[in-house]
Design an enzyme around this catalytic site. Structure first.
Site, PDB file in Angstrom:
ATOM      1  N   ALA A  54       1.620   3.527  -2.036  1.00 33.86           N
ATOM      2  CA  ALA A  54       1.188   4.806  -2.611  1.00 33.86           C
ATOM      3  C   ALA A  54       0.087   5.455  -1.770  1.00 33.86           C
ATOM      4  CB  ALA A  54       0.671   4.603  -4.034  1.00 33.86           C
ATOM      5  N   ASP A  79      -4.383   2.464  19.027  1.00 33.48           N
ATOM      6  CA  ASP A  79      -5.396   2.513  20.093  1.00 33.48           C
ATOM      7  C   ASP A  79      -4.723   2.732  21.449  1.00 33.48           C
ATOM      8  OD1 ASP A  79      -7.508   1.711  18.164  1.00 33.48           O
ATOM      9  OD2 ASP A  79      -6.320  -0.115  18.097  1.00 33.48           O
ATOM     10  N   GLY A 138       0.834  -1.203   0.000  1.00 30.00           N
ATOM     11  CA  GLY A 138       0.000   0.000   0.000  1.00 30.00           C
ATOM     12  C   GLY A 138       0.861   1.242   0.000  1.00 30.00           C
ATOM     13  N   HIS A 151      -8.887  -4.759  16.831  1.00 30.03           N
ATOM     14  CA  HIS A 151      -8.791  -3.354  16.420  1.00 30.03           C
ATOM     15  C   HIS A 151     -10.122  -2.986  15.761  1.00 30.03           C
ATOM     16  CE1 HIS A 151      -7.527   0.433  14.814  1.00 30.03           C
ATOM     17  NE2 HIS A 151      -7.847   0.040  13.597  1.00 30.03           N
ATOM     18  N   ASN A 168     -10.927  -8.694   1.306  1.00 27.63           N
ATOM     19  CA  ASN A 168      -9.527  -8.691   1.726  1.00 27.63           C
ATOM     20  C   ASN A 168      -8.902 -10.076   1.771  1.00 27.63           C
ATOM     21  OD1 ASN A 168      -8.381  -5.956   2.375  1.00 27.63           O
ATOM     22  ND2 ASN A 168     -10.434  -5.803   3.253  1.00 27.63           N
ATOM     23  N   ILE A 180      -1.217   6.229   4.606  1.00 30.08           N
ATOM     24  CA  ILE A 180      -0.405   5.829   5.768  1.00 30.08           C
ATOM     25  C   ILE A 180       1.053   5.675   5.345  1.00 30.08           C
ATOM     26  CG2 ILE A 180       0.035   3.971   7.441  1.00 30.08           C
ATOM     27  CD1 ILE A 180      -2.991   3.547   7.607  1.00 30.08           C
ATOM     28  N   VAL A 210      -1.433  -3.724   9.145  1.00 28.29           N
ATOM     29  CA  VAL A 210      -2.104  -2.463   9.478  1.00 28.29           C
ATOM     30  C   VAL A 210      -3.463  -2.391   8.775  1.00 28.29           C
ATOM     31  CG1 VAL A 210      -1.927   0.061   9.322  1.00 28.29           C
ATOM     32  CG2 VAL A 210       0.132  -1.304   9.792  1.00 28.29           C
TER      33      VAL A 210
HETATM   34  P1  NAI Z   1      -5.159   4.342   1.235  1.00 29.39           P
HETATM   35  O1  NAI Z   1      -6.398   3.958   0.487  1.00 29.39           O
HETATM   36  O2  NAI Z   1      -4.674   5.744   1.191  1.00 29.39           O
HETATM   37  O3  NAI Z   1      -3.955   3.418   0.738  1.00 29.39           O
HETATM   38  C1  NAI Z   1      -4.075   2.039   0.589  1.00 29.39           C
HETATM   39  C2  NAI Z   1      -3.165   1.638  -0.548  1.00 29.39           C
HETATM   40  O4  NAI Z   1      -3.122   0.201  -0.592  1.00 29.39           O
HETATM   41  C3  NAI Z   1      -3.638   2.108  -1.924  1.00 29.39           C
HETATM   42  O5  NAI Z   1      -2.603   2.847  -2.557  1.00 29.39           O
HETATM   43  C4  NAI Z   1      -3.933   0.804  -2.661  1.00 29.39           C
HETATM   44  O6  NAI Z   1      -3.627   0.877  -4.051  1.00 29.39           O
HETATM   45  C5  NAI Z   1      -3.011  -0.170  -1.932  1.00 29.39           C
HETATM   46  N1  NAI Z   1      -3.383  -1.577  -2.085  1.00 29.39           N
HETATM   47  C6  NAI Z   1      -4.627  -2.119  -2.152  1.00 29.39           C
HETATM   48  N2  NAI Z   1      -4.547  -3.439  -2.341  1.00 29.39           N
HETATM   49  C7  NAI Z   1      -3.235  -3.754  -2.394  1.00 29.39           C
HETATM   50  C8  NAI Z   1      -2.519  -4.965  -2.587  1.00 29.39           C
HETATM   51  N3  NAI Z   1      -3.169  -6.123  -2.818  1.00 29.39           N
HETATM   52  N4  NAI Z   1      -1.169  -4.925  -2.566  1.00 29.39           N
HETATM   53  C9  NAI Z   1      -0.520  -3.762  -2.381  1.00 29.39           C
HETATM   54  N5  NAI Z   1      -1.135  -2.584  -2.213  1.00 29.39           N
HETATM   55  C10 NAI Z   1      -2.477  -2.582  -2.217  1.00 29.39           C
HETATM   56  O7  NAI Z   1      -5.425   3.852   2.731  1.00 29.39           O
HETATM   57  P2  NAI Z   1      -4.629   4.249   4.065  1.00 29.39           P
HETATM   58  O8  NAI Z   1      -5.244   5.442   4.670  1.00 29.39           O
HETATM   59  O9  NAI Z   1      -3.172   4.224   3.789  1.00 29.39           O
HETATM   60  O10 NAI Z   1      -5.032   2.999   5.000  1.00 29.39           O
HETATM   61  C11 NAI Z   1      -4.599   1.693   4.702  1.00 29.39           C
HETATM   62  C12 NAI Z   1      -5.281   0.677   5.592  1.00 29.39           C
HETATM   63  O11 NAI Z   1      -4.943   0.884   6.964  1.00 29.39           O
HETATM   64  C13 NAI Z   1      -6.818   0.715   5.544  1.00 29.39           C
HETATM   65  O12 NAI Z   1      -7.276  -0.637   5.504  1.00 29.39           O
HETATM   66  C14 NAI Z   1      -7.194   1.350   6.851  1.00 29.39           C
HETATM   67  O13 NAI Z   1      -8.472   0.949   7.285  1.00 29.39           O
HETATM   68  C15 NAI Z   1      -6.119   0.782   7.754  1.00 29.39           C
HETATM   69  N6  NAI Z   1      -5.904   1.497   9.020  1.00 29.39           N
HETATM   70  C16 NAI Z   1      -5.555   0.743  10.119  1.00 29.39           C
HETATM   71  C17 NAI Z   1      -5.300   1.328  11.342  1.00 29.39           C
HETATM   72  C18 NAI Z   1      -4.919   0.487  12.521  1.00 29.39           C
HETATM   73  O14 NAI Z   1      -4.741   1.071  13.600  1.00 29.39           O
HETATM   74  N7  NAI Z   1      -4.781  -0.819  12.438  1.00 29.39           N
HETATM   75  C19 NAI Z   1      -5.417   2.775  11.518  1.00 29.39           C
HETATM   76  C20 NAI Z   1      -5.754   3.495  10.316  1.00 29.39           C
HETATM   77  C21 NAI Z   1      -5.990   2.858   9.116  1.00 29.39           C
END
Ligand code: NAI
Length: 331
Positions: free
Chosen positions: A13, A159, A11, A187, A105, A16, A129
């Protein structure tokens, strides 16, 4: 200088990753002595955007950053990885139920588990994550039979850090004086931030706060709902704080926790505290020598027991759902 460590971030690009990669490159995750080789994994449509991120990483001129490789193939992306941070996931979109999210997923984490099994370094440590983080980690673990199960973890440190921030704001004590915070379970909104063993300035937190109604009615729901509050305020989900928590999680796992303190990590249960074995649930852990151990023998009161059980029941139901969908096997 020490031997470089290969770190894969999926992920790459996304939001996070934009907060995470620069801090990895600066040494915040593995320490100021350890050179890093970054492997950035994305889906084909986002490879162009990752190339832009890689250009910015180059422009940081980070002394510890030895190389950057970009891939849209998990088998290449995890090649030689000692640290794998799995951020990329299918987000929940309008009208999607939690079961749809698990189904969307499942294939991603099935493939990535298999790729880690085949091509990561023998000492690989995995942090998931991307949500639903605990169950995505469970799927990856289930598809990596040759990697010790204990190497698969999920992020609940955000958290944990949020809970410390709330306690600091309420008590007026600095966050650095707050120790032994625990987040139990999933989570998700069922997570249980537990202050019954927490210390503020070395004193029991419940005595310092002295307001059980505030803990029950304000503190716990505020921590549980913090992600939603950030989305409402920012118009996007927490990203820099999630990246920071991921740095903390891996940093402490590799370099150790402070004496007398512990942190929260979602790790495969060994049956401790009545959590069924194999469920990836958040526990209080200490880390030393690159390994974590669940803090043993904490007393769990009735109030805590009910809340831990509720969150663990949700994890067990998610496990059943992904087994039914064919992403993992029973037992
Ligand atoms: P985002 O949508 O900005 O970035 C996610 C990236 O993952 C995108 O660039 C997408 O192209 C890429 N992606 C999707 N499938 C993929 C794959 N099979 N292989 C490689 N890359 C892939 O999202 P963001 O804001 O970066 O969040 C990412 C994840 O983290 C979300 O699932 C969000 O819910 C989760 N998250 C978890 C937290 C935690 O505390 N555990 C806290 C905040 C977010």
């Amino acid at each position: 200088a020490r031997t470089p460590v290969t770190v894969t971030v999926t992920g790459a690009a996304g939001q996070i990753a934009y907060g995470l990669l620069f801090r990895i490159a600066s040494g915040a995750m593995l320490g100021p002595q350890t050179p890093v080789r970054l492997r950035l994994l994305e889906i084909p449509a986002a490879v162009g955007a990752v190339e832009g991120v890689a250009m910015e990483l180059e422009d940081g001129a980070f002394p510890l950053l030895e190389s950057i490789d970009i891939s849209d193939d998990p088998w290449a992306g995890f090649d030689g990885a000692s640290i794998a941070v799995l951020v990329g996931a299918r987000p929940r979109t309008a009208g999607m139920e939690r079961s749809d999210l698990l189904a969307a997923n499942g294939p991603i984490f099935t493939d990535q588990g298999a790729a880690i099994n085949a091509s990561a370094a023998d000492d690989v440590k995995v942090l998931v994550v991307g949500n639903p983080a605990n169950t995505n980690a469970f799927i990856a673990m289930s598809n990596a039979p040759d990697v010790p199960a204990a190497r698969f973890t999920a992020l609940t440190r955000l958290d944990h850090n949020r809970a410390i921030a709330q306690l600091a704001a309420r008590s007026g004590a600095p966050g650095s004086s707050i120790t032994r915070m625990t987040v139990w379970g999933n989570h998700s909104a069922t997570q249980y931030p537990d202050i019954s063993h927490t210390l503020i300035g070395g004193q029991p937190a419940d005595r310092v706060i002295d307001d059980p109604a505030w803990v029950r009615e304000t503190f716990i729901p505020t921590v549980q709902q913090r992600g939603t509050a950030i989305i409402a305020a920012r118009g996007a989900s927490s990203a820099a704080s999630a990246a920071s928590a991921a740095i903390d999680h891996v940093h402490d796992w590799v370099l150790g926790t402070a004496a007398g303190d512990w942190v929260s990590m979602a790790v495969p249960s060994d049956g401790s505290y009545g959590v069924p074995e194999g469920l990836i649930s958040s526990f209080p852990v200490t880390c030393a020598g690159g390994e974590y151990s669940i803090v043993p023998d904490l007393e769990i009161g009735e109030f805590s027991r009910a809340r831990i059980d509720l969150s663990v029941a949700e994890l067990a139901a998610e496990r059943e759902a992904v087994i039914d969908l064919g992403f993992a096997k029973r037992g």
